[in-house]
Design a protein around this motif. Structure first.
Motif, PDB file in Angstrom:
ATOM      1  N   ALA A  63       9.338 -78.751  62.608  1.00  0.00           N
ATOM      2  CA  ALA A  63       8.440 -77.591  62.600  1.00  0.00           C
ATOM      3  C   ALA A  63       9.119 -76.395  61.951  1.00  0.00           C
ATOM      4  N   SER A  64       8.405 -75.741  61.022  1.00  0.00           N
ATOM      5  CA  SER A  64       9.000 -74.609  60.300  1.00  0.00           C
ATOM      6  C   SER A  64       7.979 -74.020  59.352  1.00  0.00           C
ATOM      7  N   SER A  65       7.702 -72.728  59.498  1.00  0.00           N
ATOM      8  CA  SER A  65       6.816 -72.087  58.526  1.00  0.00           C
ATOM      9  C   SER A  65       7.441 -72.119  57.139  1.00  0.00           C
ATOM     10  N   LEU A  66       8.759 -72.054  57.077  1.00  0.00           N
ATOM     11  CA  LEU A  66       9.448 -72.106  55.787  1.00  0.00           C
ATOM     12  C   LEU A  66       9.236 -73.444  55.100  1.00  0.00           C
ATOM     13  N   LEU A  67       9.449 -74.548  55.838  1.00  0.00           N
ATOM     14  CA  LEU A  67       9.329 -75.863  55.228  1.00  0.00           C
ATOM     15  C   LEU A  67       7.881 -76.218  54.902  1.00  0.00           C
ATOM     16  N   ASP A  68       6.942 -75.831  55.780  1.00  0.00           N
ATOM     17  CA  ASP A  68       5.549 -76.186  55.552  1.00  0.00           C
ATOM     18  C   ASP A  68       4.840 -75.267  54.572  1.00  0.00           C
ATOM     19  N   MET A  69       5.167 -73.977  54.618  1.00  0.00           N
ATOM     20  CA  MET A  69       4.440 -72.993  53.811  1.00  0.00           C
ATOM     21  C   MET A  69       5.343 -72.270  52.825  1.00  0.00           C
ATOM     22  N   GLY A  70       6.538 -71.903  53.287  1.00  0.00           N
ATOM     23  CA  GLY A  70       7.428 -71.124  52.435  1.00  0.00           C
ATOM     24  C   GLY A  70       7.891 -71.851  51.189  1.00  0.00           C
ATOM     25  N   ILE A  71       7.846 -73.177  51.218  1.00  0.00           N
ATOM     26  CA  ILE A  71       8.235 -73.937  50.038  1.00  0.00           C
ATOM     27  C   ILE A  71       7.335 -73.618  48.846  1.00  0.00           C
ATOM     28  N   TYR A  72       6.095 -73.213  49.106  1.00  0.00           N
ATOM     29  CA  TYR A  72       5.171 -72.911  48.004  1.00  0.00           C
ATOM     30  C   TYR A  72       5.543 -71.623  47.263  1.00  0.00           C
ATOM     31  N   PRO A  73       5.699 -70.480  47.929  1.00  0.00           N
ATOM     32  CA  PRO A  73       6.115 -69.292  47.182  1.00  0.00           C
ATOM     33  C   PRO A  73       7.490 -69.450  46.544  1.00  0.00           C
ATOM     34  N   LEU A  74       8.403 -70.141  47.214  1.00  0.00           N
ATOM     35  CA  LEU A  74       9.712 -70.377  46.604  1.00  0.00           C
ATOM     36  C   LEU A  74       9.584 -71.236  45.343  1.00  0.00           C
ATOM     37  N   THR A  75       8.701 -72.231  45.390  1.00  0.00           N
ATOM     38  CA  THR A  75       8.484 -73.080  44.212  1.00  0.00           C
ATOM     39  C   THR A  75       7.867 -72.282  43.076  1.00  0.00           C
ATOM     40  N   LEU A  76       6.866 -71.451  43.375  1.00  0.00           N
ATOM     41  CA  LEU A  76       6.248 -70.649  42.322  1.00  0.00           C
ATOM     42  C   LEU A  76       7.281 -69.737  41.673  1.00  0.00           C
ATOM     43  N   ALA A  77       8.114 -69.098  42.485  1.00  0.00           N
ATOM     44  CA  ALA A  77       9.149 -68.222  41.935  1.00  0.00           C
ATOM     45  C   ALA A  77      10.128 -69.018  41.079  1.00  0.00           C
ATOM     46  N   HIS A  78      10.496 -70.199  41.525  1.00  0.00           N
ATOM     47  CA  HIS A  78      11.421 -71.039  40.758  1.00  0.00           C
ATOM     48  C   HIS A  78      10.810 -71.430  39.414  1.00  0.00           C
ATOM     49  N   LEU A  79       9.520 -71.770  39.416  1.00  0.00           N
ATOM     50  CA  LEU A  79       8.861 -72.170  38.176  1.00  0.00           C
ATOM     51  C   LEU A  79       8.738 -71.016  37.194  1.00  0.00           C
ATOM     52  N   LEU A  80       8.426 -69.821  37.698  1.00  0.00           N
ATOM     53  CA  LEU A  80       8.166 -68.682  36.815  1.00  0.00           C
ATOM     54  C   LEU A  80       9.425 -67.888  36.470  1.00  0.00           C
ATOM     55  N   LEU A  81      10.396 -67.866  37.378  1.00  0.00           N
ATOM     56  CA  LEU A  81      11.560 -66.991  37.193  1.00  0.00           C
ATOM     57  C   LEU A  81      12.870 -67.744  37.036  1.00  0.00           C
ATOM     58  N   GLY A  82      12.869 -69.044  37.323  1.00  0.00           N
ATOM     59  CA  GLY A  82      14.105 -69.809  37.280  1.00  0.00           C
ATOM     60  C   GLY A  82      14.798 -69.807  38.638  1.00  0.00           C
ATOM     61  N   ALA A  83      16.027 -70.304  38.658  1.00  0.00           N
ATOM     62  CA  ALA A  83      16.782 -70.362  39.906  1.00  0.00           C
ATOM     63  C   ALA A  83      17.195 -68.958  40.335  1.00  0.00           C
ATOM     64  N   PRO A  84      17.164 -68.665  41.623  1.00  0.00           N
ATOM     65  CA  PRO A  84      17.545 -67.327  42.082  1.00  0.00           C
ATOM     66  C   PRO A  84      19.052 -67.107  42.008  1.00  0.00           C
ATOM     67  N   GLU A  85      19.425 -65.862  41.729  1.00  0.00           N
ATOM     68  CA  GLU A  85      20.834 -65.493  41.812  1.00  0.00           C
ATOM     69  C   GLU A  85      21.238 -65.315  43.263  1.00  0.00           C
ATOM     70  N   ARG A  86      20.320 -64.783  44.078  1.00  0.00           N
ATOM     71  CA  ARG A  86      20.558 -64.686  45.519  1.00  0.00           C
ATOM     72  C   ARG A  86      19.239 -64.451  46.238  1.00  0.00           C
ATOM     73  N   LEU A  87      19.228 -64.867  47.511  1.00  0.00           N
ATOM     74  CA  LEU A  87      18.070 -64.695  48.370  1.00  0.00           C
ATOM     75  C   LEU A  87      18.505 -63.976  49.634  1.00  0.00           C
ATOM     76  N   HIS A  88      17.636 -63.086  50.120  1.00  0.00           N
ATOM     77  CA  HIS A  88      17.865 -62.438  51.411  1.00  0.00           C
ATOM     78  C   HIS A  88      16.635 -62.692  52.266  1.00  0.00           C
ATOM     79  N   ALA A  89      16.857 -63.156  53.500  1.00  0.00           N
ATOM     80  CA  ALA A  89      15.736 -63.586  54.325  1.00  0.00           C
ATOM     81  C   ALA A  89      15.777 -62.965  55.717  1.00  0.00           C
ATOM     82  N   GLU A  90      14.589 -62.758  56.279  1.00  0.00           N
ATOM     83  CA  GLU A  90      14.400 -62.351  57.654  1.00  0.00           C
ATOM     84  C   GLU A  90      13.314 -63.236  58.248  1.00  0.00           C
ATOM     85  N   ALA A  91      13.399 -63.466  59.571  1.00  0.00           N
ATOM     86  CA  ALA A  91      12.405 -64.323  60.200  1.00  0.00           C
ATOM     87  C   ALA A  91      12.197 -63.940  61.658  1.00  0.00           C
TER      88      ALA A  91
END
Length: 343
Positions: free
Chosen positions: A173-201
């Motif tokens: 169970a995880s909002s990140l794994l079930d839902m967050g994978i989509y915005p992360l994928t869109l960003a990866h497709l449009l912007l490439g690999a991230p230099e860094r990520l900062h997260a709060e939950a």
């Protein structure tokens, strides 16, 4: 056209949606279904593929000689086990997203596919969607200017029993794994690999992430704000701003109806909107496009899809690990999350 024969492993909600789409894909046929109970498999066959075989176990499904490709639709905590079964039985595999719970498991899965010389693809339908594919091509070609900021959000309220896979830590169970994978994928497709990520939950009493927000810095200084939620109703939208205009995805961004880019001149005045609809039709709401891509790859003897390559799947699993490490979420059956291990 050579018919690709599919076997479905598990009969839950996503499997039912994908089965409906498969019926619209030329050159593909659902020939077998496997479930933990024969009654579930028989009911699924009766609804989606009369004449297909109903198996009372996953082992019987992967052993079925008529099956070319196994679509794995079980909870993601069980993906590695079930994909291993299929690969060891000599089957090609399309596995629901995320393919595993963490990067270490994903690497093991990819290694198994290579060891057995079988096709393996994560069922990331967004990356196969005609609108998204054309948008990615245009952004990468520079047609819309240089990307500067991206916003994408996906959320819906989960009202379910505690043992539901969306809430049970044992099932990943995880909002990140079930839902967050989509915005992360869109960003990866449009912007490439991230230099860094900062997260709060915000975490549940059982230690699962209910709401997640991610700020990412990408190459060239592009920024992305990405969010996922199990407690609120988002509009599931995404927008991209470039130095030449702004773009929004119509409908739900992970399977959009279209993308609309509004150019701006040097004075900021808007120009004629450009509507991006894709170069090919959307099939089965978008699920059909990923199925057609997997079938094409199998026919052509490929072992991974150029639209959803193993490298991309592993990179995104590394990003998911990075975010989970930052917010303090540990899932049963996974190893330690190592800083900087992003695939």
């Amino acid at each position: 056209m050579q018919t690709v024969r599919w076997g479905f492993l598990a009969t839950g909600k996503i499997a039912r949606k994908v089965a409906g789409a498969l019926a619209q894909v030329a050159g593909s046929e659902l020939v077998a279904v496997g479930a933990r109970r024969r009654e579930s498999a028989e009911a699924f066959v009766a609804e989606h593929a009369p004449g297909a075989r109903a198996h009372a176990s996953y082992a019987d499904l992967v052993a079925d000689p008529a099956v070319d490709v196994v679509y794995v639709a079980s909870p993601h905590a069980l993906h590695l086990e079930h994909v291993r079964m299929a690969l060891e039985a000599g089957k090609h595999v399309l596995c629901e997203k995320p393919v595993t719970l963490d990067l270490a498991q994903a690497r093991e899965m990819v290694a198994l596919a290579r060891e057995h010389d079988r096709f393996l693809m994560e069922a990331m339908w967004t990356a196969c969607h005609p609108v998204v594919r054309e948008l990615v091509d245009r952004v990468r070609a520079g047609d819309l200017g240089t990307p500067r900021t991206l916003r994408a959000e996906l959320g819906f309220r989960v009202d379910a029993p505690a043992d539901d896979r969306l809430l049970d830590p044992a099932l990943g169970a995880s909002s990140l794994l079930d839902m967050g994978i989509y915005p992360l994928t869109l960003a990866h497709l449009l912007l490439g690999a991230p230099e860094r990520l900062h997260a709060e939950a915000v975490l549940s009493e059982r230690g699962t992430d209910l709401d997640v927000a991610v700020l990412g810095r990408y190459r060239g200084g592009a920024l992305a704000t990405l969010s996922a939620s199990m407690t609120s109703w988002s509009d599931r939208s995404a927008a991209l701003a470039t130095d030449r205009g702004h773009l929004h995805l119509e409908g739900q961004f992970h399977h959009p109806d279209a993308a609309v880019f509004v150019p701006r001149d040097d004075a900021g005045a808007p120009g004629e909107p450009l509507r991006i609809t894709g170069r090919e039709p959307v099939v089965g709401g978008g699920y059909g496009n990923e199925l057609a891509e997997a079938a094409r790859c199998v026919r052509e003897g490929l072992r991974e899809s150029p639209w959803v390559p193993h490298e991309q799947t592993l990179a995104l699993m590394g990003q998911l690990d990075d975010v989970r490490r930052q917010v303090g979420v540990e899932l049963p059956g996974t190893g330690p999350l190592l800083p900087g291990d992003a695939g």
